[in-house]
Design an enzyme around this catalytic site. Sequence first.
Site, short mmCIF file in Angstrom:
data_model
loop_
_atom_site.label_atom_id
_atom_site.label_comp_id
_atom_site.label_asym_id
_atom_site.label_seq_id
_atom_site.Cartn_x
_atom_site.Cartn_y
_atom_site.Cartn_z
N CYS A 63 0.90 -1.14 0.36
CA CYS A 63 -0.24 0.02 0.02
C CYS A 63 1.08 1.09 0.32
O CYS A 63 2.06 1.58 0.70
CB CYS A 63 -0.49 0.23 1.08
SG CYS A 63 -1.76 1.43 1.63
N CYS A 91 1.46 4.69 3.71
CA CYS A 91 2.82 5.25 4.39
C CYS A 91 3.69 4.45 3.67
O CYS A 91 3.47 3.93 3.03
CB CYS A 91 2.14 4.58 5.54
SG CYS A 91 0.95 3.98 6.46
N CYS A 113 -8.03 -0.04 8.29
CA CYS A 113 -6.56 1.14 8.16
C CYS A 113 -6.27 1.69 10.51
O CYS A 113 -6.80 2.27 10.50
CB CYS A 113 -6.64 2.42 7.74
SG CYS A 113 -4.79 4.08 7.36
N GLN A 151 -6.98 20.45 8.01
CA GLN A 151 -6.51 19.45 8.12
C GLN A 151 -6.61 17.97 8.65
O GLN A 151 -7.57 17.92 9.82
CB GLN A 151 -5.63 20.47 9.71
CG GLN A 151 -4.80 21.85 9.27
CD GLN A 151 -3.10 21.32 8.03
OE1 GLN A 151 -3.39 20.19 8.05
NE2 GLN A 151 -2.79 21.86 7.55
N TYR A 209 -5.35 31.36 1.44
CA TYR A 209 -5.50 30.04 1.03
C TYR A 209 -6.78 30.01 2.47
O TYR A 209 -5.83 29.22 3.30
CB TYR A 209 -4.55 29.64 0.82
CG TYR A 209 -3.51 30.05 -0.13
CD1 TYR A 209 -4.20 30.02 -1.75
CD2 TYR A 209 -2.57 30.68 0.30
CE1 TYR A 209 -3.22 30.39 -2.46
CE2 TYR A 209 -1.73 30.93 -1.62
CZ TYR A 209 -2.09 30.78 -2.10
OH TYR A 209 -2.04 31.21 -3.61
N GLU A 218 -10.35 33.45 -0.33
CA GLU A 218 -10.29 31.87 -0.31
C GLU A 218 -10.96 31.30 -1.73
O GLU A 218 -12.10 32.24 -1.61
CB GLU A 218 -11.32 31.03 0.33
CG GLU A 218 -11.23 29.62 0.88
CD GLU A 218 -10.48 28.85 -0.05
OE1 GLU A 218 -10.63 28.17 -1.11
OE2 GLU A 218 -9.30 28.55 0.74
N CYS A 262 2.40 21.91 3.25
CA CYS A 262 2.55 20.92 3.56
C CYS A 262 3.49 20.31 2.39
O CYS A 262 4.40 19.04 2.92
CB CYS A 262 1.36 20.50 3.41
SG CYS A 262 1.23 20.42 1.43
#
Length: 456
Positions: free
Chosen positions: A78, A81, A159, A288, A317, A338, A411
């Site tokens: 997968c 991760c 998960c 988030q 944003y 936004e 991020c």
Amino acid sequence: MKQGQVVKLKTEKISSDGSCIARAPDGLVVFIPGALPGEVVRGRIAVRKKEYAVASLEEIVEKAPGRRTPACPLFGYCGGCQLQHADYETQLNLKRSIVQDAFERIYRNPFPIIEPCIPSPSEWNYRNKTSLPVRKKEGSLSMGYYARRSHEVVPVHSCPVLLREMELLPGVLHRELSHTGMPPYDERTGRGLLRHVIMRCSAGSGEILVSLVAARKLTEDERKQLETDLLPRLIHVMPGLKTVTVNYNLSKGNVILGGNTEVLLGDGLISEPIPPLRFLYDTTAFFQINTDVAGILYKEAARMALSEGAERVLELYSGVGTLSCFLAKDGASVTAVEEWAAAASLMKENARLNGLSCRLEVFAGPAEDGTPWENRRYDCIVVDPPRSGCSREVLNRIGALSAPRIVYVSCNPATLARDSGILLERGYSPVEIKCFDMFPQTVHVETAVLFERQRH
């Protein structure tokens, strides 16, 4: 060095995709998924390019001290991760090193010492959202996560990084959706109906939102089947279920969500407390995915922005107004911009819910359209752009405002470092860099940087 050859390598550092970087005897850069920095490994060359190679991990000759056995049996297959094989302290050190490396390679100017990565209160069961692609496999509906570097769907029935209320729900939804007969989407032909299943869960209230992403409009018979057959079963097996929506994505690209959403159950919203505030959000809004770390991040970003007594803040944003409201709560008058109209509408509602409407002015439109907000004076500008970062146009507009401070939340360390270089051209230098583990078990890291305008 040829494809298929097994070579002995000493790993050096982590890359932004979670692979380890080593150098072959001839100096070629080799990426090795599954290795950790400081290990001696044997790798089989799977991809050989002119400037780099990718090797599969065949044997670990010398293990790194931080290596552990992954908790999930799907790890390595997968693609969700990348770091389950590293203990948590090692993960935090690796994430700090990724930010450090980005500034050294891309920014290439002096920058402050990067503090240790702020940990997540929960290493597991933290994620409040998941998007599960749906495909047809061996004649049946298959639902899960994409395999690494692939659009092959790995079937997932549970998960361990999802909130406990959601951990087993991928299997539950797979079972219930299989009964409907809804045809899965085929990426190659563009045929089929069900593209993705999205789940969102409030960490504070336990409310669950389920959204079915469809490739075309539902027929009346399909809608009736969902309302009379699927919804009652979901209500029975999912005690926290508050709302169900259908999102229509009629495009053939890789974007998950479309612009039109219909509500089948409830009001299409869930509520999430981030003390001392509370927020509403819907299927499409950015929120988030680690609520606990989001609260830590917003408080730190607000401190950076307001520590010198800033009163007038421009935020670009802004999403549904989470950071906007934290800024306003601490006394700032916030102008928030936004692009996504639904999110801008929710931002106004969230300001009202938290008693902050008088401190928060909302503009619905792209950050690139600076006309409504650029002819003003601000004490600080806050940006939290998508992974692609800010356009040069936006950064130039920000620079032209000459605010004393800028706070950049990111991020993606690579685009953050790139944009830091552009801000330097506009007279701003980084004076504080903090990283946050918003995404345990993955290679991703959230970063907040405070820039100050240079005094000449």
